[in-house]
Design a protein around this motif. Structure first.
Motif, PDB file in Angstrom:
ATOM      1  N   MET A  69       2.380 -27.500  21.999  1.00 45.34           N
ATOM      2  CA  MET A  69       2.247 -26.045  21.948  1.00 45.34           C
ATOM      3  C   MET A  69       1.438 -25.568  23.143  1.00 45.34           C
ATOM      4  N   CYS A 278      -0.414 -16.625  15.559  1.00 42.97           N
ATOM      5  CA  CYS A 278       0.658 -17.452  14.985  1.00 42.97           C
ATOM      6  C   CYS A 278       1.794 -16.616  14.406  1.00 42.97           C
ATOM      7  N   ARG A 307       2.719 -20.802  20.767  1.00 47.37           N
ATOM      8  CA  ARG A 307       4.125 -21.085  20.466  1.00 47.37           C
ATOM      9  C   ARG A 307       4.457 -22.535  20.778  1.00 47.37           C
ATOM     10  N   ASN A 329       7.990 -24.401  10.141  1.00 42.24           N
ATOM     11  CA  ASN A 329       7.247 -24.542  11.398  1.00 42.24           C
ATOM     12  C   ASN A 329       7.713 -23.583  12.481  1.00 42.24           C
ATOM     13  N   THR A 348       6.020 -19.519  15.953  1.00 39.63           N
ATOM     14  CA  THR A 348       5.661 -20.408  14.858  1.00 39.63           C
ATOM     15  C   THR A 348       6.147 -19.780  13.560  1.00 39.63           C
ATOM     16  N   GLY A 429       0.149 -27.546  14.068  1.00 45.12           N
ATOM     17  CA  GLY A 429      -0.749 -26.427  13.803  1.00 45.12           C
ATOM     18  C   GLY A 429      -1.839 -26.696  12.795  1.00 45.12           C
TER      19      GLY A 429
END
Length: 491
Positions: A69, A278, A307, A329, A348, A429
């Motif tokens: 990410m 997010c 992202r 996700n 996300t 995450g």
């Protein structure tokens, strides 16, 4: 409340605060902690630093500067624009980490003095030991070798000694923590965290930390044994549905550790800010990147988004794949209506969203450890012990729940690669990825190869695998502390 410094002096040595006055006295209140309720109130203080740690910047630190990410943000941690003189979020991590150590050391000493039965004392001490181990796990993950002490700072002599400690090898710190955890965790009720009153940390978190610490030290047998205890507590993964995983679902049965947050528009507000990076970009009303999402509300503040990168989408969790975790996700659309800004990578997914958010006040719990993580750790433990059949059995427990084809053995390198990719699919995450990459010794190269953010490629150095100790702390220690890894690149 405990043998307590007039406490700014302690923060002078172990936090980012500045002390101008001299310490002239200590207050002896050791008689306060005499009942179980009083000791629990002291343990409650040990959870307070977590509220300052788990926010969107920490999510950037652990997930946004990795192979999975990135975030094209002005937040300087996202650009790896940091140094001992400008440690960025490192200053907060150092301060809050050692604040947690300080609180834990003090209440553990108080519990040991309290006139309580052995069973009550062991359980309360165990919780304190687990919290202390967590903060040292956190500190060693972020800084590597750090000062280690377990004394209650109750006099000026101890204060001075602790304030001048140098870096202790992280391997030795972890081994000391493991030994202590192995004394107390077996004596605690062997139940899931969600079955503990108030979701307090107990044996499940203790076994998880033993496993985490042992894996850093490549003590695969110790980590294996700890995960066996967790498996005895949690049982079959198929009993824990993927539908539980969105963070809006608090304290799910699969959880081992969640940081507790609460939001009510007219009541209690203990919030983080993680969801604001997010979620899809909000336009007007409840329209997010061109799509109406009434459930998210019309009052949310969204920032530049964290992202998934192209590598993650194309190579790990493909858009055309059949992974049941994909719609949790990753988000290319909402209820079949495509977002406008997902030509290359998605947002996300709803696993991370905060519903009905007011401004940036995210009331979701932040999920740190859960059972699927432990099973993937067990797959890695058996890889380290060169037991391919058991490694694959545990790996396939997680893959099967996600609807994926079971893995079959090719070679040892391919097996480790698949475990690493499965951790990416399962734990995206959840504050894990950077620590995994550093532990595997591949953070620098993997992040450099796969990041989509040019500022990261421009700024990153191998020393960035750990944060620098803030220069102000080095000075306070009388230069017992150092930043030699960073100094080597400054020459």
């Amino acid at each position: 409340m405990k043998q307590l410094l007039i406490i700014a002096g302690f923060l002078y040595c172990l936090s980012g605060c500045t002390l101008k006055e001299d310490i002239t006295s200590f207050v002896n209140t050791s008689n306060y902690y005499t009942t179980e309720a009083q000791c629990i109130s002291g343990l409650n203080s040990c959870y307070i630093p977590l509220k300052s740690i788990y926010n969107y910047t920490y999510l950037i630190v652990t997930e946004g500067v990795t192979d999975l990410m990135n975030i094209h943000s002005g937040t300087l941690d996202a650009q790896l624009d940091l140094s001992p003189a400008q440690p960025r979020y490192g200053a907060t991590m150092w301060t809050q980490g050692y604040k947690g150590v300080m609180y834990a050391n003090s209440i553990i000493a108080a519990i040991q003095r309290a006139p309580l039965s052995d069973s009550i004392k062991n359980n309360l001490t165990g919780e304190g030991v687990i919290l202390r181990a967590y903060y040292y796990w956190f500190l060693t993950c972020n800084f590597g070798d750090v000062p280690f002490y377990t004394e209650d700072v109750s006099d000026a002599e101890t204060l001075d000694r602790v304030g001048r400690l140098g870096r202790m090898p992280a391997t030795a710190t972890r081994d000391s923590l493991i030994r202590e955890l192995l004394i107390y965790v077996p004596k605690m009720p062997q139940i899931r965290t969600s079955d503990n009153p108030g979701n307090r940390l107990g044996a499940a978190m203790g076994w998880m930390l033993i496993g985490k610490l042992a894996q850093w030290n490549k003590e695969w047998d110790i980590a294996r044994d700890a995960m066996e205890h967790l498996e005895a507590i949690y049982g079959d993964l198929s009993g824990y549905p993927l539908s539980d995983l969105p963070f809006k679902n608090k304290n799910i049965p699969e959880s081992i550790f969640e940081v507790q947050f609460t939001y009510s528009e007219s009541g209690l507000k203990v919030t983080t800010s993680s969801a604001c990076i997010c979620m899809p970009m909000r336009g007007s009303g409840a329209v997010y990147d061109g799509v109406s999402i009434p459930e998210l509300g019309a009052s949310a503040t969204t920032y530049t988004a964290l992202r998934p990168n192209v590598y993650y989408v194309q190579s790990i969790m493909r858009k055309d794949g059949n992974d049941l975790r994909k719609p949790l996700n990753l988000a290319w659309d909402y209820n079949g209506t495509p977002f406008k800004s997902v030509a290359t990578v998605p947002w996300t997914g709803p696993k991370f969203w905060s519903y009905g958010m007011i401004n940036s006040a995210d009331g979701n719990n932040q999920r740190v450890f859960r059972y699927a993580d432990a099973l993937l750790m067990q797959a890695e433990n058996y890889w380290g012990l060169k037991n391919a059949s058991e490694s694959i059995r545990y790996l396939n427990m997680v893959k099967t729940r996600a609807g994926l084809i079971p893995y079959t053995f090719k070679n040892w390198d391919a097996l480790l690669d698949e475990i690493q990719k499965e951790r990416a699919r399962e734990l995206l995450g959840e504050y894990q990825r950077k620590y995994d990459l550093v532990r595997w010794g591949i953070w620098y190269q993997a992040t450099y190869d796969y990041t989509d953010y040019s500022a990261v490629k421009t700024n990153m150095l191998p020393c960035h695998e750990y944060y620098p100790i803030p220069d102000v702390e080095v000075a306070k220690s009388g230069h017992a502390l150092d930043n030699n890894a960073y100094d080597a690149y400054a020459r």
